[in-house]
Design a protein around this motif. Structure first.
Motif, PDB file in Angstrom:
ATOM      1  N   LEU A 631      -5.027   5.024   6.935  1.00  0.00           N
ATOM      2  CA  LEU A 631      -4.007   4.735   5.934  1.00  0.00           C
ATOM      3  C   LEU A 631      -3.519   3.298   6.046  1.00  0.00           C
ATOM      4  CD1 LEU A 631      -2.368   5.857   3.621  1.00  0.00           C
ATOM      5  CD2 LEU A 631      -0.665   6.652   5.264  1.00  0.00           C
ATOM      6  N   ASN A 632      -3.401   2.777   7.284  1.00  0.00           N
ATOM      7  CA  ASN A 632      -3.009   1.378   7.466  1.00  0.00           C
ATOM      8  C   ASN A 632      -4.051   0.456   6.823  1.00  0.00           C
ATOM      9  OD1 ASN A 632      -0.570   1.624   8.726  1.00  0.00           O
ATOM     10  ND2 ASN A 632      -1.456   1.777  10.769  1.00  0.00           N
ATOM     11  N   ALA A 633      -5.323   0.847   6.964  1.00  0.00           N
ATOM     12  CA  ALA A 633      -6.375   0.030   6.354  1.00  0.00           C
ATOM     13  C   ALA A 633      -6.234   0.029   4.831  1.00  0.00           C
ATOM     14  CB  ALA A 633      -7.750   0.557   6.762  1.00  0.00           C
ATOM     15  N   VAL A 634      -5.967   1.230   4.262  1.00  0.00           N
ATOM     16  CA  VAL A 634      -5.802   1.309   2.807  1.00  0.00           C
ATOM     17  C   VAL A 634      -4.650   0.420   2.356  1.00  0.00           C
ATOM     18  CG1 VAL A 634      -5.152   2.839   0.909  1.00  0.00           C
ATOM     19  CG2 VAL A 634      -6.791   3.606   2.625  1.00  0.00           C
ATOM     20  N   LEU A 635      -3.527   0.489   3.059  1.00  0.00           N
ATOM     21  CA  LEU A 635      -2.378  -0.327   2.694  1.00  0.00           C
ATOM     22  C   LEU A 635      -2.663  -1.807   2.882  1.00  0.00           C
ATOM     23  CD1 LEU A 635       0.589   1.767   4.144  1.00  0.00           C
ATOM     24  CD2 LEU A 635       0.054   1.356   1.748  1.00  0.00           C
ATOM     25  N   GLY A 636      -3.378  -2.131   3.965  1.00  0.00           N
ATOM     26  CA  GLY A 636      -3.659  -3.539   4.221  1.00  0.00           C
ATOM     27  C   GLY A 636      -4.528  -4.149   3.138  1.00  0.00           C
ATOM     28  N   PHE A 637      -5.633  -3.466   2.814  1.00  0.00           N
ATOM     29  CA  PHE A 637      -6.509  -3.988   1.760  1.00  0.00           C
ATOM     30  C   PHE A 637      -5.788  -4.025   0.410  1.00  0.00           C
ATOM     31  CE2 PHE A 637     -10.049  -2.969   4.709  1.00  0.00           C
ATOM     32  CZ  PHE A 637     -10.678  -4.210   4.691  1.00  0.00           C
ATOM     33  N   THR A 638      -4.936  -3.034   0.153  1.00  0.00           N
ATOM     34  CA  THR A 638      -4.177  -3.039  -1.105  1.00  0.00           C
ATOM     35  C   THR A 638      -3.284  -4.267  -1.192  1.00  0.00           C
ATOM     36  OG1 THR A 638      -4.193  -0.633  -1.159  1.00  0.00           O
ATOM     37  CG2 THR A 638      -2.561  -1.740  -2.536  1.00  0.00           C
ATOM     38  N   GLN A 639      -2.653  -4.601  -0.093  1.00  0.00           N
ATOM     39  CA  GLN A 639      -1.785  -5.785  -0.086  1.00  0.00           C
ATOM     40  C   GLN A 639      -2.605  -7.057  -0.288  1.00  0.00           C
ATOM     41  OE1 GLN A 639       1.098  -5.855   3.173  1.00  0.00           O
ATOM     42  NE2 GLN A 639       0.933  -3.625   3.312  1.00  0.00           N
ATOM     43  N   LEU A 640      -3.778  -7.104   0.348  1.00  0.00           N
ATOM     44  CA  LEU A 640      -4.621  -8.290   0.179  1.00  0.00           C
ATOM     45  C   LEU A 640      -5.058  -8.430  -1.282  1.00  0.00           C
ATOM     46  CD1 LEU A 640      -6.838  -8.138   3.386  1.00  0.00           C
ATOM     47  CD2 LEU A 640      -4.993  -9.724   2.889  1.00  0.00           C
ATOM     48  N   LEU A 641      -5.443  -7.290  -1.875  1.00  0.00           N
ATOM     49  CA  LEU A 641      -5.856  -7.338  -3.272  1.00  0.00           C
ATOM     50  C   LEU A 641      -4.701  -7.766  -4.174  1.00  0.00           C
ATOM     51  CD1 LEU A 641      -8.060  -4.110  -3.445  1.00  0.00           C
ATOM     52  CD2 LEU A 641      -8.852  -6.483  -3.546  1.00  0.00           C
ATOM     53  N   GLN A 642      -3.492  -7.287  -3.870  1.00  0.00           N
ATOM     54  CA  GLN A 642      -2.330  -7.712  -4.657  1.00  0.00           C
ATOM     55  C   GLN A 642      -2.107  -9.214  -4.537  1.00  0.00           C
ATOM     56  OE1 GLN A 642       0.558  -4.738  -3.067  1.00  0.00           O
ATOM     57  NE2 GLN A 642       1.134  -4.568  -5.217  1.00  0.00           N
ATOM     58  N   PHE A 643      -2.318  -9.727  -3.361  1.00  0.00           N
ATOM     59  CA  PHE A 643      -2.073 -11.145  -3.125  1.00  0.00           C
ATOM     60  C   PHE A 643      -3.115 -12.002  -3.829  1.00  0.00           C
ATOM     61  CE2 PHE A 643      -0.230 -14.641  -0.999  1.00  0.00           C
ATOM     62  CZ  PHE A 643      -1.261 -15.492  -0.601  1.00  0.00           C
ATOM     63  N   GLY A 661       0.662   5.054  -0.930  1.00  0.00           N
ATOM     64  CA  GLY A 661       0.274   4.931   0.474  1.00  0.00           C
ATOM     65  C   GLY A 661       1.482   4.770   1.386  1.00  0.00           C
ATOM     66  N   GLU A 662       2.438   3.930   0.947  1.00  0.00           N
ATOM     67  CA  GLU A 662       3.621   3.740   1.786  1.00  0.00           C
ATOM     68  C   GLU A 662       4.423   5.034   1.883  1.00  0.00           C
ATOM     69  OE1 GLU A 662       5.613   0.510  -0.067  1.00  0.00           O
ATOM     70  OE2 GLU A 662       4.541  -1.028   1.101  1.00  0.00           O
ATOM     71  N   HIS A 663       4.504   5.801   0.761  1.00  0.00           N
ATOM     72  CA  HIS A 663       5.201   7.089   0.839  1.00  0.00           C
ATOM     73  C   HIS A 663       4.505   8.025   1.820  1.00  0.00           C
ATOM     74  CE1 HIS A 663       7.577  10.496  -0.448  1.00  0.00           C
ATOM     75  NE2 HIS A 663       6.451  11.185  -0.571  1.00  0.00           N
ATOM     76  N   LEU A 664       3.166   8.050   1.761  1.00  0.00           N
ATOM     77  CA  LEU A 664       2.422   8.904   2.680  1.00  0.00           C
ATOM     78  C   LEU A 664       2.597   8.432   4.114  1.00  0.00           C
ATOM     79  CD1 LEU A 664       0.524  11.259   3.115  1.00  0.00           C
ATOM     80  CD2 LEU A 664      -1.417   9.745   2.641  1.00  0.00           C
ATOM     81  N   LEU A 665       2.592   7.114   4.331  1.00  0.00           N
ATOM     82  CA  LEU A 665       2.786   6.587   5.680  1.00  0.00           C
ATOM     83  C   LEU A 665       4.178   6.949   6.194  1.00  0.00           C
ATOM     84  CD1 LEU A 665       1.777   4.898   8.030  1.00  0.00           C
ATOM     85  CD2 LEU A 665       2.658   2.863   6.872  1.00  0.00           C
ATOM     86  N   SER A 666       5.182   6.854   5.320  1.00  0.00           N
ATOM     87  CA  SER A 666       6.530   7.228   5.729  1.00  0.00           C
ATOM     88  C   SER A 666       6.595   8.705   6.106  1.00  0.00           C
ATOM     89  CB  SER A 666       7.515   6.928   4.610  1.00  0.00           C
ATOM     90  OG  SER A 666       8.798   7.404   4.931  1.00  0.00           O
ATOM     91  N   LEU A 667       5.910   9.549   5.310  1.00  0.00           N
ATOM     92  CA  LEU A 667       5.880  10.970   5.616  1.00  0.00           C
ATOM     93  C   LEU A 667       5.190  11.228   6.945  1.00  0.00           C
ATOM     94  CD1 LEU A 667       6.430  13.867   4.759  1.00  0.00           C
ATOM     95  CD2 LEU A 667       4.284  13.835   3.493  1.00  0.00           C
ATOM     96  N   ILE A 668       4.063  10.519   7.184  1.00  0.00           N
ATOM     97  CA  ILE A 668       3.338  10.695   8.452  1.00  0.00           C
ATOM     98  C   ILE A 668       4.198  10.236   9.618  1.00  0.00           C
ATOM     99  CG2 ILE A 668       1.344   9.882   9.771  1.00  0.00           C
ATOM    100  CD1 ILE A 668      -0.213   9.820   7.123  1.00  0.00           C
TER     101      ILE A 668
END
Length: 907
Positions: A631-643, A661-668
């Motif tokens: 999940l960290n990888a998904v969030l990281g690549f998403t942020q890179l793509l946004q940038f 993803g951030e909601h899921l990470l918060s839940l985890i």
């Protein structure tokens, strides 16, 4: 030195001023000389009754016409000297005193006043009696007096608010006397303004309502208090004879005018000469109004004393009429208000206070002539019966047949005969009336017969006792409900009287043991035989000495029923003692607890379920940890793509991906924390924490969220040093602040404060949001229960408060919640206080305004190759924040959101 005889002029002046009727007659009865009083009454002729039957003893009563005189005859050289005293005023005064005495038998009244500025006050002796205080110690100040009032009655708040605005106020409250008894008070007061218009002083009247609530005091107490209140008023009594136009006063009235008493009274012209010229027209008009009415009339005027000073006098008069209705005299009472007031305004105030006392007593006064059926009612009597004074006094037949409740009429039809035949001459009856509006009220009459004017008259007083009767009925209903509740709950009651040795069981005691109820309880041996052998030693029957102990006894035991089945019973009992602490009897209860005992067997299964739950939590913790890496990888690549991607459509989709993803990470993360807490694997490192520094760190982190929701963050006083895990305490505080913002209303407030209290410190987060009801509060800390907020689109996982409670308990603290729907909520977190002088660890500087775009770029690092490659995919991005250093974390992330391991890998 010889005393010279007074001159003839002096003697003549003295005789002329005497209120007695003086005359000198020749042996043949011819009047040789008489004073003005005699001449005004009889002219210059000796009345026939005196000539026919001269008095044989001093002050012999002789009837002359319709009047009665006390006569004295003295033989003198020139003939006979006569002294006559008109007994009419004396008898009239006696009648008025009798009426006052009847009225005063009811009512417990006390008068008081207090200065607002200084707080000094004055109580009459009745108020001291209400409070149970010694009057010789003086009137207590306001603070000391309020200390005796029951705190639940909130008298201090009500009285304090009333002192700010002139007006009339009323309150019921309880007085806790020094001897432990309770006095219930109904107080009415008026706040008076000074010349400046601001409140200056308070005057009031208190009535002891204790008998209404305790149902144990005689109704005569109220009458006695009213009698004392009137006596303290120092009332003067007077009579204006309309035939002779002379005023006859009692001694108090003469004292008010500052002149010596005159047996023959004063002429009306002389009386009017004492009245202030400005007040004389109103006095004359008041007399004319009284002549045109049978109702009392009041007026206030200033009277000049012999020393030239002025007295403020309040007068009430009523017309005395003859059998033909012609006015005979004015009967009146007067109250000298001068000593209580300083000017006309204060004189009016005291008159109002007297009216308040009369109204507060609630006493109806009436008279009835059993021969002519003529009667008189005071205004309160009309009010008690719900009638208008304009309709006049109802006849006895109307009173019985139209006003009295139909069910009470047969009994009340004969009360007059009972009174007239009673040896004591007094009767008392309670009955119901039906008012014209249909309302039913309970009244009590106390009537007395007495001879008056040659015939028998009935005088009486009436009180409304509806509240007392309702209270009695409520007590009876309460006893019945209590008995029903005991029977419905299957509780058996028993009692042992130590003096007589008798024992009593109710029917349920027998039924609990499978026996048929009977009059006498089983013997001690029979009772022990029913008890399971293993439990006999713990019962009271096995320890006879325990019966007489004063301490409460409680135990549980098994009994064997006649059918062989075994049941569990519980026993609770207390000793009833006298004033010396000696046990008089013991009362107790038994009830069946078999079901509760059987429930204990289910606890083992619960323990198994709890172990399974812990195993589940450990599994979830492991699974959550494994899910974080991809999940960290998904969030990281998403942020890179946004940038890197500037296309608006793709950016919107990436925002959705990142938010999910951030909601899921918060839940985890929450599940991981919750699982760690439940499994006991979360290590806490207590250390001294400065709560002020903690607040400085937390508030900036939620400021942007507060701005987005339109909620203002306020910081109250923050003091104290807690002994707790710094990271987890910040996590608790951030969770509470975030919730307070999210569940608030636009324009609302969130206030953070902290205080040290003994061995603890408490920080509080209060909001002005929607609040919670009792049902929501019961489920507040249940995991994944969002109390319906999930339907409103408010972000959250539903486990934040569960984690807060677990973390606080893990740090030896407590969480308390106070909430009111529509008003807001307050969370109080109490933690152990650090030892005095403990070194406080430094706190990181708060990040108040991290650039929005930069915060988006922050990402957590881990040892995962995928995640490291994410961090290294954009050299320019990595150059912005050194997030991969072993001790660093993204500036915008709270401490608990930092990855648990961060490899010292640079980009």
């Amino acid at each position: 030195m010889a005393i010279e005889s007074p001159s003839s002029e002096t003697l003549a002046a003295w005789a002329a001023s005497s209120r007695e009727l003086l005359a000198l007659t020749a042996p043949d009865g011819t009047v040789l000389w008489c004073n003005a009083a005699f001449r005004q009454r009889f002219g210059t002729v000796l009345p026939a009754p005196l000539r026919i039957a001269p008095p044989t003893r001093p002050d012999e009563e002789i009837a002359i016409g319709d009047d009665l005189f006390a006569a004295r005859a003295h033989a003198v050289p020139d003939g006979t000297a006569w002294q006559l005293e008109d007994l009419g005023p004396r008898r009239e005064a006696a009648r008025l005193r009798e009426l006052l005495d009847i009225a005063q038998e009811f009512g417990r009244l006390g008068l008081w006043e207090r200065e607002i500025g200084s707080g000094r006050g004055r109580w009459d002796r009745h108020v001291f009696d209400f409070w149970g205080l010694d009057a010789s110690q003086g009137t207590p100040d306001l603070h000391e007096a309020t200390r005796f009032i029951h705190p639940d009655d909130q008298f201090a708040d009500t009285f304090g608010q009333s002192m700010a605005v002139p007006g009339r106020y009323s309150q019921h409250y309880r007085v806790l006397r020094p001897d432990g008894t309770v006095c219930r008070i109904h107080s009415q007061w008026e706040v008076k303004a000074g010349p400046s218009g601001r409140p200056e002083r308070v005057v009031g009247v208190m009535m002891d309502d204790t008998e209404v609530y305790e149902l144990a005091r005689s109704l005569g107490d109220a009458s006695a208090q009213l009698k004392l209140a009137v006596e303290l008023a120092d009332i003067a009594i007077w009579r204006h004879d309309l035939r002779t136009d002379r005023m006859h006063y009692n001694d108090r009235a003469f004292a008010v005018l500052g002149i010596e008493p005159r047996p023959d009274g004063l002429s009306i012209d002389e009386v009017r000469s004492y009245i202030h010229p400005d007040d004389l027209p109103e006095v004359i008009a008041s007399a004319q109004r009284a002549l045109a009415s049978d109702r009392p009339t009041d007026m206030q005027a200033r009277y000049r004393r012999s020393d030239g000073s002025w007295r403020h006098v309040l007068t009430r008069r009523v017309v005395q009429r003859g059998p033909d209705g012609a006015p005979l005299a004015f009967l009146g009472v007067a109250l000298d208000l001068t000593d209580q007031v300083e000017n006309q305004r204060e004189a009016t105030e005291l008159a109002l206070r007297l009216e308040m006392a009369t109204s507060a007593a609630g006493v109806g006064i009436w008279t009835r002539d059993p021969q002519t059926e003529a009667g008189e009612w005071n205004a309160e009597m009309f009010a008690l019966n719900g009638l208008s004074p304009d309709r006049g006094v109802p006849s006895r037949r109307e009173w019985v047949e139209e006003i009295i409740h139909p069910d009470d009429r047969p009994r009340m039809r004969h009360v007059r005969e009972q009174l007239l035949e009673s040896p004591e001459g007094m009767v008392e009856h309670e009955y119901r009336i039906v008012r014209p509006d249909g309302q039913v009220r309970w009244l009590v009459n106390r009537a007395r017969r007495m001879p008056w004017g040659g015939r028998t008259m009935i005088f009486g007083v009436t009180l409304d006792i509806t509240e007392r009767r309702q209270a009695e009925q409520a007590l009876r209903s309460s006893d019945q409900r209590a008995a029903l509740a005991v029977r419905s709950a299957g509780i058996g009651t028993w009692e042992v009287d130590f003096e007589s040795g008798t024992e009593r069981w109710d029917e349920q005691m027998f039924r609990l043991r499978g026996l048929e109820p009977r009059r006498e309880p089983p013997s001690r041996e029979d009772r022990l035989a029913m008890v399971h052998p293993a439990d006999r030693s713990r019962t009271m029957d096995a320890r006879p000495a325990a019966v007489g102990e004063r301490r409460p006894l409680r135990y549980e035991f098994r009994i064997t029923l006649p059918d062989g089945s075994v049941r569990w019973l519980a026993s609770r009992s207390i000793a009833v003692t006298d004033e010396q602490g000696r046990a008089l009897r013991r009362i107790g209860v038994n009830w069946d607890i078999t079901d509760a005992k059987e429930t204990e067997a289910a606890r083992a299964a619960t323990a198994v379920a709890e172990r399974a739950s812990r195993a589940k939590s450990q599994f979830l913790a492991r699974m959550s940890h494994e899910l974080r890496t991809p999940l960290n990888a998904v969030l990281g690549f998403t942020q890179l793509l946004q940038f890197e991607d500037t296309d608006p459509a793709r950016s919107a989709k990436l925002r959705h991906v990142r938010a999910a993803g951030e909601h899921l990470l918060s839940l985890i993360d929450g599940v991981l924390d919750l699982s760690s807490l439940e499994a006991g694997n979360l290590r806490l490192r207590p250390e001294p924490i400065d709560l002020a520094a903690l607040a400085d760190q937390a508030l900036p982190l939620v400021s942007v969220l507060g701005q987005r929701h339109g909620v203002r963050l306020l910081r109250g006083p923050v003091d104290g040093v807690a002994m707790a895990d710094r990271t987890r305490t910040l996590q608790v505080l951030m969770n509470l602040l975030t919730n307070a913002i999210k569940y608030n209303r636009p324009g609302g407030e969130v206030r953070l404060s902290a205080r040290a209290d003994g061995a603890d410190v408490t920080f509080s987060v209060a909001d002005t949001g929607r609040g919670m009801n009792a049902e929501q509060l019961r489920h507040l800390f249940e995991p994944f229960n969002r109390l319906g907020a999930e339907r409103e689109g408010i972000e959250g996982t539903g486990i934040g408060l569960t984690i807060v409670k677990a973390l606080v308990h893990g740090m030896s603290g407590q969480v308390a919640v106070h909430s009111e729907p529509g008003v807001g909520s307050r969370f109080d977190v109490t933690l152990p206080r650090a030892a005095a002088g403990a070194e406080v660890s430094s706190m990181p500087e708060p990040v108040a305004s991290t650039p929005r775009r930069s915060r988006r770029r922050a990402a957590s690092c881990s040892t995962s190759r995928t995640t490291r490659s994410t961090c290294c995919s954009s050299r320019s991005w990595c150059a912005t924040f050194p997030v991969c250093a072993s001790t660093a974390r993204p500036p915008a992330l709270p401490a608990w959101r930092v990855p648990r391991r961060c490899a010292p890998t640079s980009c």
